[in-house]
Write a protein that holds these residues in place. Structure first.
Motif, PDB file in Angstrom:
ATOM      1  N   LEU A   1       3.203  25.819 -30.423  1.00 21.89           N
ATOM      2  CA  LEU A   1       1.825  25.563 -29.986  1.00 21.89           C
ATOM      3  C   LEU A   1       0.903  25.366 -31.186  1.00 21.89           C
ATOM      4  O   LEU A   1       0.005  24.517 -31.155  1.00 21.89           O
TER       5      LEU A   1
ATOM      6  N   ARG B   1      -4.639  26.941 -24.183  1.00 24.89           N
ATOM      7  CA  ARG B   1      -5.885  27.354 -23.541  1.00 24.89           C
ATOM      8  C   ARG B   1      -5.633  28.487 -22.557  1.00 24.89           C
ATOM      9  O   ARG B   1      -6.418  29.452 -22.471  1.00 24.89           O
ATOM     10  N   ALA B   2      -4.532  28.389 -21.810  1.00 16.79           N
ATOM     11  CA  ALA B   2      -4.205  29.426 -20.832  1.00 16.79           C
ATOM     12  C   ALA B   2      -3.937  30.767 -21.510  1.00 16.79           C
ATOM     13  O   ALA B   2      -4.171  31.834 -20.925  1.00 16.79           O
ATOM     14  N   LEU B   3      -3.470  30.713 -22.745  1.00 17.14           N
ATOM     15  CA  LEU B   3      -3.201  31.941 -23.500  1.00 17.14           C
ATOM     16  C   LEU B   3      -4.444  32.471 -24.206  1.00 17.14           C
ATOM     17  O   LEU B   3      -4.368  33.456 -24.952  1.00 17.14           O
TER      18      LEU B   3
ATOM     19  N   ALA C   1       0.474  19.254 -21.997  1.00 22.82           N
ATOM     20  CA  ALA C   1       0.967  20.518 -21.453  1.00 22.82           C
ATOM     21  C   ALA C   1       0.876  21.629 -22.493  1.00 22.82           C
ATOM     22  O   ALA C   1       0.523  22.772 -22.174  1.00 22.82           O
ATOM     23  N   ARG C   2       1.200  21.296 -23.739  1.00 21.89           N
ATOM     24  CA  ARG C   2       1.135  22.326 -24.789  1.00 21.89           C
ATOM     25  C   ARG C   2      -0.307  22.768 -25.046  1.00 21.89           C
ATOM     26  O   ARG C   2      -0.581  23.963 -25.241  1.00 21.89           O
TER      27      ARG C   2
ATOM     28  N   ASP D   1      -2.741  22.664 -22.889  1.00 23.00           N
ATOM     29  CA  ASP D   1      -3.152  23.457 -21.718  1.00 23.00           C
ATOM     30  C   ASP D   1      -2.590  24.871 -21.790  1.00 23.00           C
ATOM     31  O   ASP D   1      -3.262  25.845 -21.415  1.00 23.00           O
ATOM     32  N   ARG D   2      -1.355  24.979 -22.275  1.00 24.29           N
ATOM     33  CA  ARG D   2      -0.760  26.320 -22.383  1.00 24.29           C
ATOM     34  C   ARG D   2      -1.519  27.153 -23.440  1.00 24.29           C
ATOM     35  O   ARG D   2      -1.771  28.338 -23.240  1.00 24.29           O
TER      36      ARG D   2
ATOM     37  N   ASP E   1       6.555  30.945 -27.938  1.00 24.37           N
ATOM     38  CA  ASP E   1       6.479  29.560 -28.426  1.00 24.37           C
ATOM     39  C   ASP E   1       5.215  29.335 -29.265  1.00 24.37           C
ATOM     40  O   ASP E   1       4.723  28.206 -29.358  1.00 24.37           O
ATOM     41  N   ARG E   2       4.714  30.398 -29.885  1.00 26.62           N
ATOM     42  CA  ARG E   2       3.447  30.283 -30.623  1.00 26.62           C
ATOM     43  C   ARG E   2       3.528  29.248 -31.740  1.00 26.62           C
ATOM     44  O   ARG E   2       2.623  28.428 -31.908  1.00 26.62           O
TER      45      ARG E   2
ATOM     46  N   ALA F   1       2.884  35.026 -27.973  1.00 21.91           N
ATOM     47  CA  ALA F   1       3.698  34.029 -27.250  1.00 21.91           C
ATOM     48  C   ALA F   1       4.962  33.672 -28.034  1.00 21.91           C
ATOM     49  O   ALA F   1       4.926  33.497 -29.260  1.00 21.91           O
TER      50      ALA F   1
ATOM     51  N   GLU G   1      -2.577  37.309 -26.213  1.00 16.88           N
ATOM     52  CA  GLU G   1      -1.476  36.618 -25.539  1.00 16.88           C
ATOM     53  C   GLU G   1      -1.001  35.417 -26.339  1.00 16.88           C
ATOM     54  O   GLU G   1       0.198  35.144 -26.431  1.00 16.88           O
TER      55      GLU G   1
END
Length: 498
Positions: A419, A454-456, A448-449, A451-452, A415-416, A413, A409
């Motif tokens: 990130l 990590r979420a991915l 936020a970036r 965290d995103r 926006d990889r 993404a 993921e």
């Protein structure tokens, strides 16, 4: 042609019990039972100085057989390692004691010693003729075989012994059954000698060591010829496969369509690529022959192709698409022997069509290298790799390949790149505030970036996986940030990962 017993040279026991010496009287019987290769009929003690080892020394008729002469002959025969001494007449106690002290066989005969010598010579000739006959038959049978495996198998069966092939101190092949007692190691007989080590032949012989040594010496040229020829057996497959890989062959490439069936691909079955890696070593001809021998002995009926850093093959998974079963089978058959040689085994994911051979080989290569570097026993399976596998990889493209497997993921993404830049700044600066300042971002935006990411699936901030995260970020850095960049990979595999 297998005979109940291998023919033997005539020995002292056989000559006394059922041969030309059966009519003699045993004065002393030595503990050893040497063979009798020749006969020396002497009339003077000094003639015994020139006899060869394993000779029957017979004192001729008409010679003086007093105690001093027989004693002198016994001493000289013992020094020359003769098999026995035959002298006519009665022998004094001092002669008998000397024979016992020297432990050399002494026989007395009432017949003419010349007749004894003639009869013993006939026995030696008959034994040697039987040996020569069986050696000729052995060469004829073994000579019909064309591979090292076949030659060793037939020779072990014909000679009824165990044959071992070794690379240095490592046993790479064993054929035949060991006897339980009375073993004598015969060897080494050198088959190949190179920078990779010497390949030698050993045998576990029983009592008939001389015959075994002679037989192995005669068949050694056949083994050497098969050994060196085996390096060229897969030449056509090697050239075709290497060409297909170098061309980055796709499914519609004719070269790939030609070579894949020769590597073992069959329509209708799922397949996986196996890669045998020798990290830090360039495969030599000797090592390739050793690996091929082990591969064939594992009953794997697939071509094995040399590459610049290892060997590849394609194995069928059948209809169950199960790489774990093949992994277990390969591990049981090859992991120990190849591990001793410093070679790792890797298995790609399952594929239902030839696909891109480069990608399949890359997966298997990565699996073999990471398994070997991590010291894992058995087979490294690409689909079972974790993020820590990246710790053992130095090629950015390999890191991306593993990342697409374990954090798909994040790799997909939209926006990889953004990130990646944010995580890079965080890793360099060590804090959210400093990373945000470096990129002229608000602290909350940087948080936020992260965290995103990590979420991915990217474990940012986990100290146990910091090196792996660092490697992934470096591999995905945009071109304008640090040297030539790497375009995102968008391949699709049979497992649905892209």
């Amino acid at each position: 042609m297998t005979a109940p017993h291998s023919p033997r040279k005539l020995d002292v026991a056989a000559a006394i019990e059922r041969g030309a010496l059966s009519r003699t009287v045993t004065i002393h019987r030595a503990a050893e039972n040497p063979t009798i290769d020749s006969i020396a009929l002497i009339s003077r003690p000094d003639q015994a100085r020139r006899v060869s080892p394993r000779t029957a020394v017979i004192v001729a008729s008409g010679a003086e057989t007093s105690g001093w002469l027989v004693s002198a002959v016994l001493r000289l025969a013992w020094e020359r390692r003769a098999s026995l001494v035959v002298a006519a007449g009665q022998h004094s106690e001092s002669v008998v004691l000397l024979a016992r002290r020297l432990d050399i066989t002494l026989l007395s005969t009432a017949d003419d010693p010349t007749n004894v010598a003639l009869a013993l010579s006939a026995d030696i000739g008959a034994a040697n003729a039987a040996i020569e006959s069986q050696l000729i038959a052995l060469l004829r049978t073994v000579g019909e075989q064309t591979t090292v495996d076949e030659i060793l198998r037939v020779a072990a069966a014909e000679l009824r012994l165990c044959l071992e092939l070794r690379l240095g101190e490592i046993t790479i092949a064993t054929v035949g059954e060991r006897e339980s007692q009375g073993l004598t190691m015969v060897g080494p007989l050198t088959i190949s000698d190179s920078a990779s080590g010497s390949v030698t032949l050993w045998a576990t012989a029983g009592k008939n060591e001389d015959f075994v040594t002679t037989a192995l010496t005669l068949i050694l040229p056949l083994i050497r010829a098969a050994w060196f020829e085996s390096g060229a057996l897969d030449l056509a497959d090697v050239l075709s496969a290497v060409a297909a890989i170098d061309e980055a062959a796709m499914p519609d490439n004719l070269a790939l369509q030609t070579v894949m069936p020769r590597l073992g691909w069959r329509d209708g079955d799922a397949h996986a690529v196996v890669f045998l890696a020798a990290p830090g070593k360039r495969p030599t001809r000797t090592m390739s022959n050793v690996v091929r021998l082990l591969w064939r002995r594992a009953a794997i009926n697939r071509s094995l192709v040399d590459t610049a850093d290892g060997w590849i093959s394609v194995v069928s998974l059948g209809e169950d698409d199960d790489t774990s079963r093949v992994s277990r089978e390969l591990g049981a058959a090859l992991a120990t022997s190849l591990g001793e040689l410093g070679i790792g085994i890797g298995l790609s994911r399952a594929y239902d069509s030839p696909g891109n051979l480069q990608e399949q080989v890359a997966e298997a290569r990565i699996a073999s290298r990471t398994a070997w570097a991590a010291g894992a026993e058995g087979v490294g399976s690409f689909e079972e790799l974790t993020l820590q596998a990246i710790d053992y990889l130095f090629d950015p493209s390999d890191a991306i390949t593993v990342a697409q497997l374990v954090v798909p993921e994040f790799c997909r993404a939209n926006d990889r790149d953004r990130l990646v830049m944010s995580v890079r700044a965080f890793l360099d600066e060590g804090s959210v505030v400093a990373a945000a300042a470096r990129l002229s971002l608000h602290r909350n935006t940087m948080t936020a970036r992260l965290d995103r990411a990590r979420a991915l699936g990217l474990p940012v901030g986990d100290p146990r996986q910091s090196f792996s995260v660092e490697a992934i970020i470096r591999a995905f850095l945009p071109r304008d940030h640090e040297g030539p960049g790497i375009e995102p990979l968008t391949r699709t595999t049979s497992k649905g990962l892209s």
